[in-house]
Design an enzyme around this catalytic site. Structure first.
Site, short mmCIF file in Angstrom:
data_model
loop_
_atom_site.label_atom_id
_atom_site.label_comp_id
_atom_site.label_asym_id
_atom_site.label_seq_id
_atom_site.Cartn_x
_atom_site.Cartn_y
_atom_site.Cartn_z
N SER A 154 14.22 -157.57 -48.30
CA SER A 154 14.46 -157.15 -49.68
C SER A 154 15.95 -157.14 -50.00
O SER A 154 16.76 -156.54 -49.28
CB SER A 154 13.89 -155.76 -49.93
OG SER A 154 12.50 -155.73 -49.68
N HIS A 159 24.90 -161.10 -46.49
CA HIS A 159 23.82 -161.95 -46.99
C HIS A 159 23.90 -162.06 -48.51
O HIS A 159 22.91 -161.88 -49.21
CB HIS A 159 22.46 -161.40 -46.55
CG HIS A 159 21.29 -162.25 -46.93
ND1 HIS A 159 21.18 -163.57 -46.57
CD2 HIS A 159 20.17 -161.96 -47.65
CE1 HIS A 159 20.05 -164.06 -47.04
NE2 HIS A 159 19.41 -163.11 -47.71
N ASP A 210 20.27 -168.02 -44.34
CA ASP A 210 21.63 -168.57 -44.37
C ASP A 210 21.84 -169.55 -43.22
O ASP A 210 22.48 -170.60 -43.38
CB ASP A 210 22.67 -167.44 -44.28
CG ASP A 210 22.53 -166.44 -45.42
OD1 ASP A 210 22.17 -166.85 -46.53
OD2 ASP A 210 22.77 -165.24 -45.17
#
Length: 342
Positions: A146, A205, A178
C-alpha cells in the site's frame, strides 16, 4: 518464481520442492493472507500466489467482493486451499495462523496524483489492518504494498510498537517493482538477456527516492552516462508512465502484482530455510542515517537475516543518494506522525 509460472503447475511444484531439498509431501505448510484481495493488485496477486507451490493456505480478504474472487481462484488445480473473507468481522479469521501477510489494500493512483496524495486514505486503512495483524498474527511477516510505502511502513512499525509486537525483521516495504522495472529497462538498453540481469535499487519507493544502482548492474554494460541518467529517470517515473498510459483507468496493477508475488515467494523461501535469498526491500536500517531505507536484504527463517550495505556507488548515484534523503526523511516522519496522532 519468475519463469516457473509458465510451466505446468505439477512440474512447478515438483521442481520447487526438489530445489529446496523437500519432497513434494514435505514442503512446509504456509498460510498467506492478502488484504485487499479484490482490488486491482489483489486479484492478480491472488492468482499468482495460488500458483505458488510453497503456499498451502491462501486467505483472501477485502471489504467487498472477496467471496467471488476466492471461488474463482479456488478452482485452479494447485496445492493451496483458498478461503475468502469479507468485512471487519471476518478480518481476524483471515489473519489467524498466517505466516506471510501481503497488504495491497488502498486506493490506486489517478492521473496527476502523487503517492503522497494517497496518504490520508491509505494511511488510515494501513493503520487499521496492522492493528488487526498485531492482534491475530503478531509473528507473521508483513509485506507492505500500500502506497506511499515510504510512509506506510513507518505507520505499521508504530502500530506494532504500540501493540508490543514490533519485530523489525518481519516488516518489509515491497519495492520489488522498482527492481523489475530497472531490470527490464536496462536489459533493453544494454541489449542483454533479461533473464541474466540484476540491478539493485535502493532508497525508497517514490520518485527521486528510488535510486537504481546501474553501476552495479550485471551483466556489465558500459552505457554512456546520458543513458544511465535516462534509465534512472524512467525507473523513478515508471508508475506515472503506467498511470498516464491507462488514461485515468488505473495504475500499475499487473506489474505490481507480479513484483509482489516475487517478493512473497522470496520470503517463503527464506522461512523454509533456502540459503542466500537476497532481495531489495524497504526495511528498518542503519545503512544510512535514516531509520528506514531500501537496500539488498538477506532473507531467512526470521525474516531479515542481514541488511546489506550499498557497496561502491558512481558519482551520479552518490549525488542521487544525497538528493533523496530529505524527501525520504520527510515521508518517514509523516508516517510516524500520522500513527502517533491518530
Amino acid at each position: 518464481m519468475r519463469f516457473l509460472l509458465f510451466r505446468s503447475v505439477k512440474t512447478l511444484a515438483m521442481k520447487s520442492a526438489a530445489s529446496r531439498g523437500f519432497t513434494s509431501e514435505s514442503v512446509p505448510d504456509r498460510k498467506v493472507a492478502i488484504l485487499g484481495a479484490a482490488g486491482g493488485i489483489g486479484q492478480p496477486l491472488a492468482l499468482l500466489m495460488k500458483l505458488n507451490p510453497l503456499v498451502s493456505r491462501l486467505a483472501l480478504y477485502d471489504i467487498a467482493n472477496t467471496p467471488g474472487v476466492a471461488a474463482d481462484v479456488s478452482h485452479i488445480n494447485t496445492r493451496s486451499e483458498v478461503a475468502g473473507y469479507v468485512g471487519d468481522d471476518q478480518l481476524g479469521q483471515a489473519l489467524e495462523g498466517s505466516d506471510v501477510v501481503i497488504i495491497p489494500a488502498g486506493v490506486p493512483r489517478k492521473p496527476g496524483m502523487t503517492r503522497d496524495d494517497l496518504f490520508n486514505i491509505n494511511a488510515g486503512i494501513v493503520k487499521s489492518l496492522c492493528s488487526a495483524i498485531a492482534k491475530y498474527c503478531p509473528h507473521a511477516i508483513v509485506n507492505m504494498i500500500s502506497n506511499p510505502v515510504n510512509s506506510t511502513v513507518p505507520i505499521a512499525a508504530e502500530v506494532f510498537k504500540k501493540a508490543g509486537t514490533y519485530d523489525e525483521k518481519k516488516l518489509f516495504g515491497v519495492t520489488t517493482l522498482d527492481v523489475v522495472r530497472a531490470k527490464t529497462f536496462y536489459a533493453a538498453k544494454a541489449n542483454v538477456n533479461i533473464a541474466d540481469v540484476n540491478v539493485p535499487v535502493v532508497g525508497g519507493h517514490a520518485g527521486i527516492t528510488i535510486l537504481p544502482l546501474f553501476s552495479q548492474a550485471t551483466p556489465k554494460a558500459n552505457l554512456p552516462e546520458e543513458d544511465i541518467k535516462a534509465l534512472t529517470k524512467r525507473t523513478q517515473d515508471g508508475g506515472t508512465e503506467v498511470v498516464e498510459a491507462k488514461a485515468g483507468k488505473g495504475s500499475a496493477t499487473l506489474s505490481m502484482a507480479y513484483a509482489g508475488a516475487l517478493f512473497a515467494d522470496a520470503c517463503l523461501k527464506g522461512l523454509n530455510g533456502v540459503p542466500e535469498v537476497v532481495e531489495c526491500s524497504f526495511v528498518q536500517s542503519t545503512v544510512t542515517e535514516l531509520p528506514f531505507f531500501a537496500s539488498k536484504v538477506r532473507l531467512g527463517k526470521n525474516g531479515v537475516e542481514e541488511v546489506l550495505g550499498l557497496g561502491s556507488l558512481s558519482d551520479h548515484e552518490k549525488e542521487g543518494l544525497e538528493k533523496l534523503k530529505p524527501e525520504l526523511k520527510a515521508s518517514i516522519e509523516k508516517g510516524i506522525k500520522f500513527a502517533n496522532d491518530n
